[in-house]
Every structure is written in structure tokens, then in C-alpha cells.
Enzyme design. Structure first.
Site, mmCIF file in Angstrom:
data_model
loop_
_atom_site.group_PDB
_atom_site.id
_atom_site.type_symbol
_atom_site.label_atom_id
_atom_site.label_comp_id
_atom_site.label_asym_id
_atom_site.label_seq_id
_atom_site.Cartn_x
_atom_site.Cartn_y
_atom_site.Cartn_z
ATOM 1 N N LYS A 88 -5.937 -11.089 -5.422
ATOM 2 C CA LYS A 88 -6.942 -11.303 -4.389
ATOM 3 C C LYS A 88 -8.190 -10.454 -4.627
ATOM 4 C CE LYS A 88 -6.373 -9.284 -0.479
ATOM 5 N NZ LYS A 88 -5.820 -8.740 0.756
ATOM 6 N N LYS A 125 0.818 -1.216 0.000
ATOM 7 C CA LYS A 125 0.000 0.000 0.000
ATOM 8 C C LYS A 125 0.849 1.262 0.000
ATOM 9 C CE LYS A 125 -4.286 -1.757 1.908
ATOM 10 N NZ LYS A 125 -5.245 -1.719 3.028
ATOM 11 N N LYS A 156 -11.584 -5.027 -1.540
ATOM 12 C CA LYS A 156 -12.491 -3.879 -1.546
ATOM 13 C C LYS A 156 -11.893 -2.739 -2.353
ATOM 14 C CE LYS A 156 -13.887 -4.818 3.217
ATOM 15 N NZ LYS A 156 -12.875 -4.845 4.289
HETATM 16 P P1 TYM Z 1 -10.133 -6.935 6.044
HETATM 17 O O1 TYM Z 1 -11.183 -5.955 6.459
HETATM 18 O O2 TYM Z 1 -9.267 -6.592 4.897
HETATM 19 O O3 TYM Z 1 -10.784 -8.321 5.765
HETATM 20 C C1 TYM Z 1 -11.672 -8.907 6.702
HETATM 21 C C2 TYM Z 1 -11.522 -10.410 6.697
HETATM 22 O O4 TYM Z 1 -11.762 -10.916 5.385
HETATM 23 C C3 TYM Z 1 -10.652 -11.688 4.968
HETATM 24 N N1 TYM Z 1 -10.475 -11.506 3.511
HETATM 25 C C4 TYM Z 1 -10.438 -12.491 2.625
HETATM 26 N N2 TYM Z 1 -10.556 -13.824 2.783
HETATM 27 C C5 TYM Z 1 -10.501 -14.578 1.663
HETATM 28 N N3 TYM Z 1 -10.338 -14.076 0.419
HETATM 29 C C6 TYM Z 1 -10.216 -12.742 0.217
HETATM 30 N N4 TYM Z 1 -10.067 -12.256 -1.021
HETATM 31 C C7 TYM Z 1 -10.272 -11.889 1.360
HETATM 32 N N5 TYM Z 1 -10.195 -10.546 1.537
HETATM 33 C C8 TYM Z 1 -10.310 -10.332 2.855
HETATM 34 C C9 TYM Z 1 -9.464 -11.174 5.756
HETATM 35 O O5 TYM Z 1 -8.441 -12.135 5.841
HETATM 36 C C10 TYM Z 1 -10.106 -10.863 7.089
HETATM 37 O O6 TYM Z 1 -10.203 -12.025 7.878
HETATM 38 N N6 TYM Z 1 -6.647 -6.166 9.556
HETATM 39 C C11 TYM Z 1 -7.884 -6.831 9.237
HETATM 40 C C12 TYM Z 1 -9.012 -6.453 10.156
HETATM 41 C C13 TYM Z 1 -8.731 -6.594 11.596
HETATM 42 C C14 TYM Z 1 -8.765 -7.776 12.358
HETATM 43 C C15 TYM Z 1 -8.496 -7.390 13.685
HETATM 44 C C16 TYM Z 1 -9.015 -9.096 12.033
HETATM 45 C C17 TYM Z 1 -8.443 -5.579 12.449
HETATM 46 N N7 TYM Z 1 -8.320 -6.055 13.688
HETATM 47 C C18 TYM Z 1 -8.454 -8.321 14.712
HETATM 48 C C19 TYM Z 1 -8.955 -10.029 13.068
HETATM 49 C C20 TYM Z 1 -8.674 -9.638 14.376
HETATM 50 C C21 TYM Z 1 -8.296 -6.475 7.831
HETATM 51 O O7 TYM Z 1 -7.891 -5.495 7.284
HETATM 52 O O8 TYM Z 1 -9.230 -7.311 7.308
#
Ligand code: TYM
Length: 345
Positions: free
Chosen positions: A206, A111, A209
Site C-alpha cells: 500500500k 505495527k 506515509k
Molecule cells: P490514515 O490517516 O492512515 O488515512 C486517511 C485516509 O486515507 C485512506 N488511505 C488510503 N486510501 C487508498 N489508498 C491508500 N494507499 C491509502 N492510504 C490511506 C485511509 O483509508 C483513510 O480513509 N484511522 C484513520 C484515521 C481516522 C479516521 C477516524 C477515519 C481516525 N479517526 C474516523 C475515519 C473516521 C487513519 O489512520 O487513516
């Protein structure tokens, strides 16, 4: 009972990757574990953001958790910023997290490269410490996430161990702490199928969003005709039939995985069911399966959004339950680190 915590950023609309990689698995876990699911709004401002969009996405994400099957009677659903302990612990931990650990994070590298390394907000670099705090505040055992969060989970483990090493054990005892192991070291829980859902436009990147083209992802709230169109326009290849493990066919593997996840079939059953099909026959089948899976979620979402008061009450209750756990950990860590006890809020 063991503790589970996870969260999704309210950035734009939640998509099939978020659902298959994370939320769908939370639904199963709430039956057996003590579960906390948060909408991690503080994480959603590490890149330039639009205030109104954040506000809307926060509510909408919480409603989607419920629509996907998270039951507020079983799990605590809350908004991260409603429990300020998250930001406070993040500061404490960031002071003992070597900057080199953060510079190594793949998401930061990617990023910041795009946005210009000297220009991005500091929060983009320190973000994994906030994520570690989200997890460690709850003495979490398991963190159900998709594959892309594996490295952040490793960091959370390292930060927990470092904190325990620097301030836990005998030192914590001397400070009069109730618990001398300050933070539990959590484990990632990554599903066997759906942990990395790929873009519909390119089976090697991947589903995300932030991808420019909306055609690359299925949003959980996409209307039926959009789903049909997106599947129809999804990238394919010139091979006959469909197969799982041909490295030259990432798109086939991805669309079969999506089909597998939404139908609940095994890999073998999927192959028996559609392996002999041509793309032109498989795609409508996949679109139907997706629509059948998402429609009930969309109906429940509409119901949840209709009753704003009820949603607010669920989030307030979730934040209260979360705060009890979070402040117990934070107060213990504060004491161990030598901060004077005092008045709060
Ligand atoms: P985020 O918001 O990008 O994504 C949320 C969850 O969705 C999963 N994910 C995917 N799984 C499979 N295929 C994909 N293409 C895909 N895109 C996203 C992510 O692995 C995630 O589980 N940093 C984290 C959010 C976060 C968090 C936490 C998660 C903040 N604090 C504490 C767990 C525990 C994030 O940006 O996820």
C-alpha cells in the site's frame, strides 16, 4: 440529512492514497450530507512523534482539506484534540471493548510486530476505540474511507452495538436519558476506484506515509519535477501494452487506476486511451495528468496557508459546531452509564 464524518492523521504529508481513497470523496459528499471532517491529531501520536512536525502537519492537513475542495461553508472542518469529548468517550468505550477485539486489528499486529509488541505505546492498541469515538460521537451514518480502514469501521460498529446493548434501551430510559438508542451504528463508504492505491515501487504494498522511500508515494504537495521523477522511476514490468486485470501485473493495475482517478475516465475509456501504449509512452502521460490534477490544489493550498487568521477562524468555527454534536452524545452516554451530571470546563 444524513451525517458523514471522516479524518486523516497529520503524520507527514498527505499523499495520493489519502486523496483518492478518502478526501476526494468527501468533496462530493459535502453537497448532500451534513459533513464533519477532522484532522485526527490524537491518532498521530500512537507511534513516536516529533512535536514540531505534528504541529506543522496539523495546520497543513487542514489547509489541504480546503485546497482539495472541502468548503468550510458546507462542511465543519476541525482538529480532533480541540473537541475533548473525543478522548472522554474513548475512555468510556475502551472500558467496555474486549481487549481481544483490539489484538485482532491488522494494523496493530503489523505495527507492533515491527516495533516490538511489548515496547509499543498502549495507544497503538486502543487507537481503534478512539477512532470509534470520533465516529460515534456524531451519530454518523456514513464514513468515507479507503479499504485499509474497513476493519476499524467494523470495530466501531461492534462497539456501538455493544454500548447500546449494555446501557441503551430500557436501561437508558430508567436513567432518564433523552435518547435511549445511545449510538448510531455507522457504515463504511469505500470508493469503487482508488480505495487502495499501491506503492509506486511495489504494486503489492500500500502507498503509505510511513514507507521509507519517498519514491514510493506521490505527496499532494510534491513539485512538478518530483512527480515526473517519481512516475519515471516507478516499478514496471516486461509485458507489452497495459492491462487491468492480469494478476501478474499489479503495477500496471495500480498506475492505470491512478490515471483513471485523476482523468475521470472509465476503465474502458482508459483502456481505449492508453491500453496499447508501452510503459515509456504511458508514464509521461500519467505524470502530465497527475500534475494537471494536483497543480490547482497546490495553488489553493498556498493561498490558504497565506492567511493564517482565516484558517484559525475556520478551525475554531468547525470545533464549535462539532462540540455541539459531540457533547450531546457524550452527555447522553454519561448519563446512561451512571455518571453524575456536573460542571464542565
Ligand atoms: P490514515 O490517516 O492512515 O488515512 C486517511 C485516509 O486515507 C485512506 N488511505 C488510503 N486510501 C487508498 N489508498 C491508500 N494507499 C491509502 N492510504 C490511506 C485511509 O483509508 C483513510 O480513509 N484511522 C484513520 C484515521 C481516522 C479516521 C477516524 C477515519 C481516525 N479517526 C474516523 C475515519 C473516521 C487513519 O489512520 O487513516
Amino acid at each position: 440529512r444524513q451525517r458523514v464524518l471522516s479524518g486523516v492523521q497529520p503524520t507527514g504529508s498527505l499523499h495520493l492514497g489519502n486523496y483518492l481513497g478518502a478526501i476526494r470523496n468527501w468533496v462530493k459528499l459535502q453537497e448532500e450530507y451534513d459533513t464533519f471532517f477532522c484532522v485526527v491529531d490524537l491518532h498521530a501520536i500512537t507511534m513516536p512523534h516529533e512535536p514540531r512536525a505534528l504541529l506543522d502537519a496539523t495546520r497543513s492537513s487542514a489547509a489541504l482539506y480546503i485546497a482539495c475542495g472541502i468548503d468550510p461553508a458546507k462542511a465543519s472542518i476541525f482538529v480532533q484534540s480541540h473537541v475533548p469529548a473525543h478522548t472522554e468517550l474513548a475512555w468510556l468505550l475502551s472500558c467496555i471493548t474486549p481487549i481481544g477485539w483490539l489484538r485482532k486489528m491488522i494494523q496493530f499486529k503489523e505495527k507492533s510486530k515491527k516495533a516490538g509488541a511489548e515496547e509499543v505505546g498502549t495507544g497503538l492498541l486502543t487507537y481503534p476505540v478512539l477512532m470509534a469515538s470520533d465516529i460515534l460521537l456524531y451519530q454518523t451514518d456514513l464514513v468515507p474511507v479507503g479499504e485499509d480502514q474497513r476493519q476499524h469501521l467494523e470495530l466501531a460498529r461492534d462497539v456501538a452495538e455493544r454500548t447500546n446493548y449494555l446501557f441503551g434501551g430500557k436501561k437508558a430510559k430508567k436513567m432518564g436519558c433523552k435518547h435511549t438508542r445511545l449510538l448510531k451504528v455507522p457504515e463504511a463508504l469505500i470508493p469503487p476506484a482508488g480505495a487502495r492505491v499501491m506503492s509506486l515501487q511495489d504494486g503489492t504494498s500500500k502507498m503509505s506515509k510511513s514507507a521509507e522511500s519517498d519514491l514510493s508515494r506521490i505527496n499532494l504537495l510534491d513539485p512538478t519535477d518530483a512527480i515526473v521523477q517519481k512516475v519515471k522511476r516507478a516499478k514496471t514490468d516486461a509485458f507489452e501494452g497495459l492491462e487491468w486485470d492480469n494478476p501478474e501485473r499489479p503495477e500496471a493495475r495500480n498506475l492505470l487506476t491512478i490515471y483513471q482517478c485523476v482523468t475521470g475516465l472509465s476503465r474502458e475509456e482508459v483502456l481505449a486511451d492508453v491500453g496499447g501504449m508501452r510503459w515509456g509512452d504511458f508514464k509521461p502521460r500519467l505524470a502530465d495528468a497527475l500534475v494537471a490534477h494536483l497543480q490547482p490544489i497546490q495553488q489553493r493550498y498556498a493561498e490558504v496557508m497565506r492567511d493564517e487568521g482565516a484558517l484559525d477562524a475556520i478551525l475554531a468555527q468547525g470545533a464549535d459546531a462539532a462540540a455541539v454534536e459531540a457533547y450531546a452524545t457524550l452527555d447522553n452516554v454519561r448519563q446512561a452509564m451512571g455518571f453524575a451530571a456536573g460542571r464542565r470546563r
